[in-house]
Design an enzyme around this catalytic site. Structure first.
Site, short mmCIF file in Angstrom:
data_model
loop_
_atom_site.label_atom_id
_atom_site.label_comp_id
_atom_site.label_asym_id
_atom_site.label_seq_id
_atom_site.Cartn_x
_atom_site.Cartn_y
_atom_site.Cartn_z
N ASN A 1 -35.29 -31.08 36.90
CA ASN A 1 -35.35 -30.24 38.10
C ASN A 1 -36.33 -30.73 39.17
O ASN A 1 -36.25 -30.33 40.32
CB ASN A 1 -35.67 -28.77 37.73
CG ASN A 1 -34.49 -28.05 37.11
OD1 ASN A 1 -34.65 -27.13 36.32
ND2 ASN A 1 -33.28 -28.48 37.45
N ARG B 1 -35.00 -32.09 42.54
CA ARG B 1 -34.48 -31.23 43.62
C ARG B 1 -35.36 -31.37 44.87
O ARG B 1 -36.49 -31.82 44.78
CB ARG B 1 -34.50 -29.78 43.15
CG ARG B 1 -33.51 -29.60 42.05
CD ARG B 1 -33.43 -28.17 41.62
NE ARG B 1 -32.45 -28.13 40.54
CZ ARG B 1 -31.50 -27.21 40.44
NH1 ARG B 1 -31.42 -26.24 41.31
NH2 ARG B 1 -30.65 -27.25 39.44
N ARG C 1 -29.37 -21.11 48.47
CA ARG C 1 -29.66 -21.26 47.04
C ARG C 1 -30.84 -20.39 46.59
O ARG C 1 -30.83 -19.85 45.49
CB ARG C 1 -29.99 -22.71 46.71
CG ARG C 1 -28.84 -23.66 46.87
CD ARG C 1 -29.30 -25.07 46.51
NE ARG C 1 -29.65 -25.18 45.11
CZ ARG C 1 -28.77 -25.34 44.13
NH1 ARG C 1 -27.50 -25.43 44.40
NH2 ARG C 1 -29.17 -25.42 42.89
N ASP D 1 -29.07 -20.86 34.40
CA ASP D 1 -28.20 -21.77 35.13
C ASP D 1 -27.30 -20.96 36.06
O ASP D 1 -27.13 -19.76 35.88
CB ASP D 1 -27.34 -22.52 34.10
CG ASP D 1 -26.90 -23.86 34.62
OD1 ASP D 1 -27.31 -24.21 35.74
OD2 ASP D 1 -26.16 -24.54 33.91
N GLY D 2 -26.72 -21.63 37.05
CA GLY D 2 -25.69 -21.00 37.87
C GLY D 2 -26.22 -20.23 39.07
O GLY D 2 -25.45 -19.59 39.78
N GLY E 1 -27.36 -21.41 41.86
CA GLY E 1 -26.80 -22.03 43.08
C GLY E 1 -25.36 -21.60 43.29
O GLY E 1 -24.97 -21.22 44.41
N ARG E 2 -24.56 -21.67 42.22
CA ARG E 2 -23.14 -21.28 42.33
C ARG E 2 -23.00 -19.80 42.70
O ARG E 2 -22.15 -19.43 43.50
CB ARG E 2 -22.41 -21.57 41.01
CG ARG E 2 -21.94 -22.99 40.91
CD ARG E 2 -21.60 -23.35 39.50
NE ARG E 2 -22.80 -23.54 38.70
CZ ARG E 2 -22.81 -23.57 37.37
NH1 ARG E 2 -21.70 -23.40 36.70
NH2 ARG E 2 -23.94 -23.76 36.71
N TRP E 3 -23.86 -18.99 42.13
CA TRP E 3 -23.84 -17.54 42.44
C TRP E 3 -24.03 -17.34 43.94
O TRP E 3 -23.31 -16.56 44.57
CB TRP E 3 -24.96 -16.84 41.64
CG TRP E 3 -25.01 -15.35 41.79
CD1 TRP E 3 -24.44 -14.42 40.98
CD2 TRP E 3 -25.70 -14.61 42.83
NE1 TRP E 3 -24.72 -13.15 41.44
CE2 TRP E 3 -25.48 -13.24 42.57
CE3 TRP E 3 -26.46 -14.97 43.95
CZ2 TRP E 3 -26.01 -12.22 43.38
CZ3 TRP E 3 -26.98 -13.96 44.75
CH2 TRP E 3 -26.75 -12.62 44.46
#
Ligand code: FPP
Length: 168
Positions: free
Chosen positions: A86, A89, A50, A37-38, A40-42
């Site tokens: 998912n 998306r 992304r 997870d994460g 995208g945020r990274w």
């Protein structure tokens, strides 16, 4: 045996050395599961697309896989890579993730095999593109006789889907 395995892990830098020193080899878990997870945020934090986050995610996964395998004491490592949700998306992102998975399997299969890792895939194989399933089957077949760590990749997984499949 576990102590020796930890000692044999050469630290790449000071921080790693400190972290290795903090591990109690007698208290290593038998099974580690990672929810990927994460990504995208990274990427967002670095003003990157992304997909750059997903690439970085694979790099991190590769390091975790190889380190766990070298520790010798971890029996199984499960990577939750792609959930049933998912699929919602954008198609370009889903296609990219499937390509990334194939790229990982193709490039890393020799390393996985060399590290005596046995690859297993869980989740619903339906919906997964044929080419991906083909590479998965090849990787599972190649590593079927390996006796070291089990690397379990969860694809097209979901809590509800699992319950439904179990009852069926
Ligand atoms: C979640 O991050 C990550 C994914 C949906 C994909 C992870 C899968 C791969 C990178 C390919 C599989 C590769 C291997 C080695 C098994 P996110 O996009 O939800 O990020 P966010 O939580 O920041 O939104």
């Amino acid at each position: 045996n576990a102590v020796k395995a930890i000692e044999s892990l050469k630290a790449a830098n000071r921080e790693e050395e400190r972290l290795l020193g903090e591990i109690d080899p007698h208290r290593l878990p038998q099974h580690i599961a990672v929810i990927m997870d994460g990504n995208g945020r990274w990427a967002q934090r670095r003003h990157l697309p992304r997909i750059a986050g997903h690439r970085a995610g694979v790099k991190a996964a590769r390091e975790i896989i190889e380190t766990c395998a070298r520790m010798k004491k971890i029996n199984a490592l499960t990577l939750y890579a792609f959930s049933v949700e998912n699929w919602r998306r954008p198609k370009t992102e889903v296609d990219f993730l499937m390509r990334l998975l194939r790229e990982y399997l193709r490039k890393e299969l020799p390393v996985i095999h060399k590290n005596n890792i046995r690859l297993l895939v869980i989740g619903r194989p339906e919906q997964i593109p044929e080419a991906v399933n083909h590479d998965i089957e090849r990787a599972m077949r190649t590593t079927a006789g390996n006796t070291g760590m089990k690397l379990v990749v969860a694809l097209n997984y979901g809590a509800r889907a699992e319950l439904v499949d179990a009852f069926n």
